[in-house]
Design a protein around this motif. Structure first.
Motif, PDB file in Angstrom:
ATOM      1  N   TYR A  95      25.211  37.901   4.653  1.00 10.68           N
ATOM      2  CA  TYR A  95      26.362  37.763   3.776  1.00 10.68           C
ATOM      3  C   TYR A  95      26.099  36.739   2.672  1.00 10.68           C
ATOM      4  N   ASP A  96      26.490  37.105   1.484  1.00  7.15           N
ATOM      5  CA  ASP A  96      26.304  36.249   0.319  1.00  7.15           C
ATOM      6  C   ASP A  96      27.685  35.945  -0.264  1.00  7.15           C
ATOM      7  N   THR A  97      28.398  35.031   0.391  1.00  4.83           N
ATOM      8  CA  THR A  97      29.761  34.732  -0.038  1.00  4.83           C
ATOM      9  C   THR A  97      29.982  33.230   0.013  1.00  4.83           C
ATOM     10  N   SER A  98      31.154  32.833  -0.410  1.00  2.00           N
ATOM     11  CA  SER A  98      31.508  31.412  -0.435  1.00  2.00           C
ATOM     12  C   SER A  98      31.776  30.847   0.957  1.00  2.00           C
ATOM     13  N   LEU A  99      31.703  31.668   1.997  1.00  2.63           N
ATOM     14  CA  LEU A  99      31.983  31.155   3.340  1.00  2.63           C
ATOM     15  C   LEU A  99      30.836  30.330   3.910  1.00  2.63           C
ATOM     16  N   SER A 100      29.636  30.431   3.333  1.00  4.54           N
ATOM     17  CA  SER A 100      28.501  29.659   3.818  1.00  4.54           C
ATOM     18  C   SER A 100      28.378  28.354   3.036  1.00  4.54           C
ATOM     19  N   THR A 101      27.960  27.305   3.728  1.00  2.80           N
ATOM     20  CA  THR A 101      27.722  26.014   3.088  1.00  2.80           C
ATOM     21  C   THR A 101      26.249  25.922   2.705  1.00  2.80           C
ATOM     22  N   PRO A 102      25.935  25.681   1.444  1.00  4.44           N
ATOM     23  CA  PRO A 102      24.519  25.646   1.023  1.00  4.44           C
ATOM     24  C   PRO A 102      23.733  24.582   1.777  1.00  4.44           C
ATOM     25  N   ASP A 103      22.456  24.886   2.039  1.00  2.00           N
ATOM     26  CA  ASP A 103      21.580  23.914   2.696  1.00  2.00           C
ATOM     27  C   ASP A 103      21.440  22.654   1.846  1.00  2.00           C
ATOM     28  N   GLU A 104      21.407  21.523   2.525  1.00  2.00           N
ATOM     29  CA  GLU A 104      21.139  20.266   1.829  1.00  2.00           C
ATOM     30  C   GLU A 104      19.644  19.961   1.787  1.00  2.00           C
ATOM     31  N   SER A 105      18.873  20.602   2.624  1.00  2.00           N
ATOM     32  CA  SER A 105      17.418  20.448   2.593  1.00  2.00           C
ATOM     33  C   SER A 105      16.788  21.740   3.076  1.00  2.00           C
ATOM     34  N   GLY A 106      15.521  21.906   2.746  1.00  2.00           N
ATOM     35  CA  GLY A 106      14.866  23.177   3.017  1.00  2.00           C
ATOM     36  C   GLY A 106      14.703  23.468   4.491  1.00  2.00           C
ATOM     37  N   PHE A 107      14.821  24.745   4.833  1.00  2.00           N
ATOM     38  CA  PHE A 107      14.599  25.206   6.199  1.00  2.00           C
ATOM     39  C   PHE A 107      13.652  26.401   6.148  1.00  2.00           C
ATOM     40  N   GLY A 108      12.727  26.424   7.084  1.00  2.00           N
ATOM     41  CA  GLY A 108      11.902  27.592   7.280  1.00  2.00           C
ATOM     42  C   GLY A 108      12.410  28.382   8.472  1.00  2.00           C
ATOM     43  N   GLY A 109      11.514  29.081   9.151  1.00  2.00           N
ATOM     44  CA  GLY A 109      11.920  29.873  10.307  1.00  2.00           C
ATOM     45  C   GLY A 109      12.546  31.193   9.890  1.00  2.00           C
ATOM     46  N   SER A 110      12.947  31.967  10.873  1.00  2.00           N
ATOM     47  CA  SER A 110      13.528  33.280  10.592  1.00  2.00           C
ATOM     48  C   SER A 110      15.048  33.255  10.475  1.00  2.00           C
ATOM     49  N   ALA A 111      15.706  32.155  10.875  1.00  2.00           N
ATOM     50  CA  ALA A 111      17.155  32.046  10.706  1.00  2.00           C
ATOM     51  C   ALA A 111      17.489  31.933   9.227  1.00  2.00           C
ATOM     52  N   ARG A 112      18.566  32.612   8.811  1.00  2.00           N
ATOM     53  CA  ARG A 112      18.974  32.577   7.411  1.00  2.00           C
ATOM     54  C   ARG A 112      20.473  32.365   7.321  1.00  2.00           C
ATOM     55  N   LEU A 113      20.911  31.558   6.369  1.00  2.00           N
ATOM     56  CA  LEU A 113      22.344  31.398   6.141  1.00  2.00           C
ATOM     57  C   LEU A 113      22.969  32.746   5.841  1.00  2.00           C
ATOM     58  N   GLY A 114      24.115  33.010   6.442  1.00  2.00           N
ATOM     59  CA  GLY A 114      24.815  34.272   6.231  1.00  2.00           C
ATOM     60  C   GLY A 114      24.359  35.395   7.122  1.00  2.00           C
TER      61      GLY A 114
END
Length: 531
Positions: free
Chosen positions: A409-428
């Motif tokens: 999901y690409d909406t305003s419900l997610s809080t943007p990352d404050e620092s970089g993350f790798g791995g397979s987990a993704r916001l939304g």
């Protein structure tokens, strides 16, 4: 042909004898997979639901058969996932042929450590039966068979419904109406709503046949095979020695002639040779790639095929519909409990229209590749198929139906990352599953331990972060142990890192170091409120 497998009795409701229409918080129209999933999800959250269906049976034709990993994870939270996997045929491999030659093969879940498989094949009536059985366990759900919707009257704070039954019509009211009544939605028609999009002209034959065959359990797709020259074919295994065969017929096929058993038998013998089989079910369809312009109309919310339609290649129809139901249920429950405002329901529309548009785009591209519109497009497709055995870029261009995956999901419900993350987990995106060990020493999987509520996962590092009301917390390193090192890798976890997971398991926020204020603000944002 197979007849209905399961029949259900009509029962008179006390609402039919009430002096004035009874109002219910939620009424769901349509007891197919999507409506059943919505009712169960709401019922598990303590929301009373009336579920209406105009039939009294399930099991006429297998219809949908491919259930994706994400759908199985949802069904697991609803209490039926393990049962479905045990009953279904598990698969993750697909093969694509040009003519009779293998072009390439693909693996839909190459990594280990997930509870649910990439896909199972299971006739839709078995899934519906499992969901119906689950409904019977939940007191908050009132499932009414032979209750046909014949009138819809929207109001500002409710919807008035007229229902026909074997005992005659009655009226009830719904605080919210969920329209899960399928591609031929009565609700949609009564509100004067229509789809925007495309209906493709090519016709396809679906045949479910019963045979004892030792073909491998994998998805097989042919372009221009010798047994069906100039067209495409698809084969899938189902339980009970039933196999799904899809045959492209072209735009000029005679629907009446092509559904005659003797004609279908002739085509299938050309494909299967001397193998004995019996025909279970026959249907002919054309692709639709279209949707409603809006899914939310006041107090009426559309889900599943009532809201959008795609081609069956890619298993995007019922899977997407069940994901609609999951997205809506936690949000509607929050609104009904006064925890969120109506804007949260608007976010259902934004997120699931995004998902519908992705599915329609994938489905349209699949259809264009499978059934080219012009000689030039067909020539290009054949060139791609010819190059595919020796060129990776050509293999990536082949489209026999991009298979269903969950929307990020690409909406305003997610809080943007404050620092970089790798791995397979993704916001939304849904949180990736992983093996874990609990405090008591028992083994399991991450998603088994996350209930249908906001959850903060945090990595042990001194004092635990302050967790606001409405959020449960799980300490990785104490409550759950990353028993195989997979979870921390997928989360790119470091000491002190924290992850806020929505009730539908989608990742709403993550921080290298979190505090109570950040977590509370992220939850407010995920609930559709200002940060």
């Amino acid at each position: 042909m197979r007849n209905a497998l399961y029949n259900f009795a009509y029962r008179r409701s006390p609402d039919q004898d009430a002096r004035a229409p009874v109002r219910h918080p939620v009424v769901v129209v349509g007891a197919g997979p999507v409506g059943l999933a919505a009712a169960i999800d709401l019922g598990q959250r303590g929301v009373p639901v009336v579920l209406l269906d105009d039939a009294d049976r399930i099991g006429e034709g297998s219809r949908g058969i491919c259930w994706s990993k994400r759908t199985l994870e949802i069904c697991d939270r609803l209490g039926v996932g393990e049962k479905l996997v045990a009953q279904g045929v598990t698969w993750k491999l697909g093969k694509v042929f040009s003519g009779d030659d293998l072009v390439f093969a693909f693996d839909l879940l190459p990594e280990e450590g997930h509870k649910m498989p990439a896909f199972i094949n299971l006739q839709q009536f078995y899934l519906e039966k499992a969901l119906c059985d689950r409904v019977g366990d939940i007191d908050a759900i009132d499932l009414r068979w032979k209750n046909k919707l014949i009138g819809v009257e929207p109001h500002n704070d409710h919807v008035r419904l007229k229902i026909d039954t074997p005992d005659g019509p009655y009226t009830l009211e719904a605080g919210w109406l969920i329209a899960a009544d399928g591609a031929r939605s009565t609700t949609r028609d009564m509100l004067g709503l229509s789809f925007s999009g495309v209906t493709f002209e090519d016709k396809f034959l679906i045949a479910d046949i019963k045979m004892a065959a030792d073909f491998p359990t994998e998805r097989r797709f042919w372009f221009d095979p010798s047994f069906h020259a100039g067209q495409s074919a698809l084969m899938h295994r189902q339980p009970d020695n039933v196999w799904r065969i899809d045959l492209q017929l072209g735009p000029d096929a005679d629907i009446v002639e092509e559904q005659k058993p003797e004609r279908v038998t002739e085509r299938l013998k050309g494909m299967l040779g001397d193998i004995a089989f019996t025909i279970e079910w026959i249907s002919i369809y054309r692709f639709n790639c279209r949707r409603l312009d809006r899914f939310v109309h006041g107090r009426v919310v559309f889900v599943g095929d009532a809201a959008h339609q795609v081609s069956p290649f890619g298993a995007r129809g019922a899977n997407s519909g069940i994901q609609d139901a999951e997205n809506l249920a936690w949000k509607l429950a929050a609104v009904l409990k006064g925890e969120a405002g109506p804007s949260l329901i608007e976010s259902y529309e934004r997120e699931r229209i995004q998902a519908a548009d992705e599915n329609i785009a994938h489905s349209t591209r699949s259809t264009d590749f499978i059934a080219p519109h012009s000689p030039a497009e067909r020539q290009l497709r054949n060139a791609v198929l010819g190059l595919a055995p020796k060129a990776d870029f050509a293999r990536r261009m082949i489209n026999s139906g991009r298979l269903s995956v969950a929307t990020v999901y690409d909406t305003s419900l997610s809080t943007p990352d404050e620092s970089g993350f790798g791995g397979s987990a993704r916001l939304g995106a849904p949180l990736p599953d992983a093996p874990v060990r609990r405090k008591d020493g028992t083994s399991g999987h991450l998603l088994d331990n996350i209930a249908g509520e906001f959850t903060l996962l945090y990595v042990k590092n001194g004092a635990a972060p302050e967790v606001p009301d409405g959020v449960m917390s799980i300490c990785l390193g104490e409550d759950l142990i990353d028993s195989e090192g997979v979870l921390c890798q997928r989360l790119d976890a470091s000491p002190g890192a924290a992850y806020l997971v929505r009730p539908d398991h989608h990742l709403a926020a993550r921080w290298r170091h979190a505090d109570g204020a950040k977590i509370a603000a992220a939850r407010r944002r995920a609930m559709g409120r200002a940060g």
